[in-house]
Scaffold this active site. Structure first.
Site, PDB file in Angstrom:
ATOM      1  CD  GLU A 142      -3.671   0.762  13.347  1.00 24.05           C
ATOM      2  OE1 GLU A 142      -4.048  -0.356  12.572  1.00 24.05           O
ATOM      3  OE2 GLU A 142      -4.433   1.419  13.756  1.00 24.05           O
ATOM      4  N   GLY A 197       1.950   0.802  12.183  1.00 20.28           N
ATOM      5  CA  GLY A 197       1.603   0.077  10.659  1.00 20.28           C
ATOM      6  C   GLY A 197       0.677   1.042   9.681  1.00 20.28           C
ATOM      7  CB  SER A 212      -6.444   1.737  10.740  1.00 10.87           C
ATOM      8  OG  SER A 212      -6.872   1.114  11.971  1.00 10.87           O
ATOM      9  CG  ASP A 247       4.359   2.678   7.901  1.00  9.63           C
ATOM     10  OD1 ASP A 247       2.705   2.009   8.024  1.00  9.63           O
ATOM     11  OD2 ASP A 247       5.211   3.109   6.593  1.00  9.63           O
ATOM     12  CD  GLN A 282       6.355  -4.789  13.504  1.00  6.92           C
ATOM     13  OE1 GLN A 282       6.014  -5.226  12.112  1.00  6.92           O
ATOM     14  NE2 GLN A 282       5.870  -5.731  14.155  1.00  6.92           N
ATOM     15  CG  ASP A 297      -2.807  -3.473  10.320  1.00  4.29           C
ATOM     16  OD1 ASP A 297      -2.722  -4.847   9.848  1.00  4.29           O
ATOM     17  OD2 ASP A 297      -3.662  -2.991   9.639  1.00  4.29           O
ATOM     18  CG  HIS A 336       1.143  -8.618   8.102  1.00  3.05           C
ATOM     19  ND1 HIS A 336       0.220  -8.219   9.982  1.00  3.05           N
ATOM     20  CD2 HIS A 336       0.529  -7.541   7.415  1.00  3.05           C
ATOM     21  CE1 HIS A 336      -0.346  -7.411   9.109  1.00  3.05           C
ATOM     22  NE2 HIS A 336      -0.932  -7.361   7.729  1.00  3.05           N
ATOM     23  CD  GLU A 371      -5.883  -5.403  12.217  1.00  2.00           C
ATOM     24  OE1 GLU A 371      -7.037  -4.791  13.406  1.00  2.00           O
ATOM     25  OE2 GLU A 371      -5.359  -4.992  11.284  1.00  2.00           O
ATOM     26  CG  ASP A 372      -3.817  -8.437   8.517  1.00  2.00           C
ATOM     27  OD1 ASP A 372      -5.656  -8.820   7.935  1.00  2.00           O
ATOM     28  OD2 ASP A 372      -3.474  -7.641   8.111  1.00  2.00           O
TER      29      ASP A 372
END
Length: 194
Positions: free
Chosen positions: A31, A33, A39, A56, A76, A98, A101, A126-127
């Site tokens: 994941e 984020g 999450s 992160d 990222q 996630d 964004h 996502e988002d």
């Protein structure tokens, strides 16, 4: 919460449809984020045999490390870092973006990581509501955004690039030339299955 609910269906309701076949398997889940760790805590509970990796840009996220959860600190927006994560932990059954964004970073991450998704696995962004918006105001209140100051935040100028990426995958599917077998849009998310 209301931001992740549409017509009575939550993100988790959507994920249950796709992920239930993997629930008790020994999977590897990446994941992008971590933020407050909520999450990843959910995924640790949902996938009792999974190995999770969270990425992160905020060092304080290391506090969430667990015997089945590794946290790597980096962006990222750093291809060498992302490639190293893929080599260290991949291949992946599920990759969930996630993070920032920011369209250009989501595209870059997809281009670097999607090849490490296992056959039958999933890549999720996502988002997507944010993918149309100018995010420059979010620098003031969105955790971690200040660390992406060298990146364009006006997603309204780059949404066409994300659309192009996704439509290219759909075109490849139509020509039976894609690495993916499906592209599924739900409110604010896209789920691609290998």
């Amino acid at each position: 919460d209301q931001h992740h609910t549409f017509k009575g269906e939550t993100y988790f309701d959507v994920y249950e449809k796709y992920f239930s076949i993997l629930k008790d398997k020994e999977i590897t889940f990446l994941e992008f984020g971590v933020r407050d760790g909520a999450s990843l805590a959910t995924w640790l509970e949902y996938f009792p045999n999974a190995r999770l990796v969270g990425i992160d840009i905020q060092p304080e996220c290391k506090r969430f490390v667990h015997d089945r959860l590794s946290i790597e600190i980096g962006s990222q927006n750093d291809p060498a870092f992302v490639k190293n994560i893929c080599e260290k932990y991949g291949p992946f059954d599920i990759v969930l973006d996630d993070a920032s964004h920011i369209n250009e970073l989501s595209i870059a991450s997809f281009n670097l990581v999607s090849s490490t998704v296992k056959d039958g696995g999933f890549y999720i962004i996502e988002d997507l509501r944010n993918s149309y918006e100018d995010l420059t105001e979010d620098v003031k209140h969105w955790p971690g955004m200040h660390l992406n100051v060298d990146t364009c935040f006006d997603n309204s100028k780059t949404r066409k690039d994300l659309d192009s990426l996704l439509l290219g995958i759909v075109k490849d599917l139509d020509y039976r030339a894609s690495d993916f077998r499906s592209v599924n849009f739900h409110s604010q998310m896209v789920i691609l299955q290998k």
